[in-house]
Design an enzyme around this catalytic site. Structure first.
Site, PDB file in Angstrom:
ATOM      1  CB  THR A  61     -22.714  70.007 -24.519  1.00 32.86           C
ATOM      2  OG1 THR A  61     -22.632  70.313 -25.915  1.00 32.86           O
ATOM      3  CG2 THR A  61     -22.592  68.509 -24.316  1.00 32.86           C
ATOM      4  CE  LYS A  93     -30.591  79.050 -24.682  1.00 32.15           C
ATOM      5  NZ  LYS A  93     -29.908  77.940 -23.993  1.00 32.15           N
TER       6      LYS A  93
HETATM    7  O1  S5P Z   1     -35.833  78.560 -23.133  1.00 29.16           O
HETATM    8  C1  S5P Z   1     -34.983  77.743 -22.867  1.00 29.16           C
HETATM    9  C2  S5P Z   1     -34.068  77.270 -23.821  1.00 29.16           C
HETATM   10  C3  S5P Z   1     -33.132  76.315 -23.464  1.00 29.16           C
HETATM   11  S1  S5P Z   1     -32.169  75.635 -24.714  1.00 29.16           S
HETATM   12  N1  S5P Z   1     -34.889  77.234 -21.607  1.00 29.16           N
HETATM   13  C4  S5P Z   1     -33.943  76.308 -21.233  1.00 29.16           C
HETATM   14  O2  S5P Z   1     -33.947  75.880 -20.066  1.00 29.16           O
HETATM   15  N2  S5P Z   1     -33.031  75.858 -22.161  1.00 29.16           N
HETATM   16  C5  S5P Z   1     -31.966  74.875 -21.799  1.00 29.16           C
HETATM   17  O3  S5P Z   1     -32.574  73.670 -21.359  1.00 29.16           O
HETATM   18  C6  S5P Z   1     -31.058  75.327 -20.653  1.00 29.16           C
HETATM   19  O4  S5P Z   1     -29.905  75.953 -21.185  1.00 29.16           O
HETATM   20  C7  S5P Z   1     -30.738  74.039 -19.914  1.00 29.16           C
HETATM   21  O5  S5P Z   1     -29.572  73.452 -20.444  1.00 29.16           O
HETATM   22  C8  S5P Z   1     -31.920  73.119 -20.214  1.00 29.16           C
HETATM   23  C9  S5P Z   1     -32.941  72.995 -19.088  1.00 29.16           C
HETATM   24  O6  S5P Z   1     -32.398  72.411 -17.945  1.00 29.16           O
HETATM   25  P1  S5P Z   1     -33.311  71.939 -16.699  1.00 29.16           P
HETATM   26  O7  S5P Z   1     -32.304  71.564 -15.665  1.00 29.16           O
HETATM   27  O8  S5P Z   1     -34.158  73.084 -16.274  1.00 29.16           O
HETATM   28  O9  S5P Z   1     -34.122  70.770 -17.175  1.00 29.16           O
END
Ligand code: S5P
Length: 264
Positions: A61, A93
């Site tokens: 979340t 984070k």
């Molecule tokens: O480097 C990162 C680290 C994180 S935790 N890149 C990311 O995208 N995230 C998280 O992963 C981001 O905050 C989001 O919640 C998820 C990726 O989402 P998606 O929609 O691109 O799959």
């Protein structure tokens, strides 16, 4: 399947109790999926848990994007995620000094009281991890930290020397369950795994079965490639919650990641 057979050296070498909890859940659900529930309403998150919770090991979340957040309604989210056998993972984070991080675990969202896992940057040094651990201790709970060793966003500043210093901080603390790695790059992940060894988990965002690029600089790789390159959990957001059929999508991410683990 027994967790030690599916996970091999990872099962034997990871020390953090929550890493074993995760590996056990993954075997029960035959899935390495962590759901990034990036939705702005509690109702939306509740519906998503109801729909795909059986195929997902943890609920990730961003509480600070939830409109009209209040602890009472959030308690229902926590309860329904637990009822579906998911770990709770707040992707906060953290990045401040230890004392402030400890305080930020409380406050309006009271993350320490419900999150099993949180993310933290390592930019401020090792004390941030101690601050997070102290916050869980304050409420007599056990939690785990995932340090950002790499990122999936294009142009990020987490270059190799930074990654290595992050791993040093992680090795020195029993509270660090593992690292966030860049799921969009098999080669970066293999490099990260070779440096991490078997004793910590690597969880990876930046995975999608169809897209190569997301909005605003997000990069994507294939979930199976991420797992074959050393990832232990695929963090999937849009691939599931933006899909026209989230249930089928969650099943596909589950079987792709689980198949890759068995192959590995
Ligand atoms: O480097 C990162 C680290 C994180 S935790 N890149 C990311 O995208 N995230 C998280 O992963 C981001 O905050 C989001 O919640 C998820 C990726 O989402 P998606 O929609 O691109 O799959």
């Amino acid at each position: 399947m027994k967790a030690e057979d599916a996970w091999g050296a990872r099962w034997a070498n990871c020390a953090h109790p929550l890493s074993h909890e995760f590996m056990r859940i993954a075997c029960d659900k035959e899935s390495l999926v962590v759901l990034a529930a990036d939705l702005p309403t509690i109702g939306g998150i509740m519906q998503l848990i109801e729909d795909v919770g059986d195929h997902v090991c943890a609920l990730k979340t961003h509480v600070d994007m939830v409109e009209e957040f209040n602890m009472e309604d959030w308690g229902r989210v926590v309860e329904s995620a637990r009822a579906k056998g998911m770990l709770l993972f707040e992707d906060r984070k953290f990045a401040d000094i230890g004392r402030v991080a400890q305080t930020q675990m409380g406050g309006l969202y009271d993350i320490r009281s419900w999150a099993d896992l949180v993310t933290s940057h390592s930019v401020s040094g090792p004390d941030v991890v101690d601050g997070l651990a102290a916050a869980w201790e304050d409420v007599e709970r056990v939690g785990g930290v995932l340090l950002l060793a790499q990122m999936s966003s294009s142009g990020n500043l987490l270059e190799e020397p930074y990654t290595e210093s992050t791993l040093e901080i992680g090795r020195a603390s029993p509270h660090v369950m593992g690292y966030i790695g860049n799921g969009s790059s098999g080669s970066e992940l293999k490099m990260l795994r070779s440096k991490v060894g078997e004793g910590r988990m690597i969880w990876t965002p930046g995975v999608n079965l169809s897209a190569e690029e997301g909005v605003l600089g997000q990069r994507y790789g294939h979930p199976a490639e991420a797992v074959l390159s050393g990832s232990d959990a695929i963090i999937v957001g849009s691939g599931i919650h933006k899909s026209e059929d989230p249930i089928s999508a969650a099943r596909e991410y589950a079987s792709s990641s689980w198949g890759a683990l068995l192959e590995r």
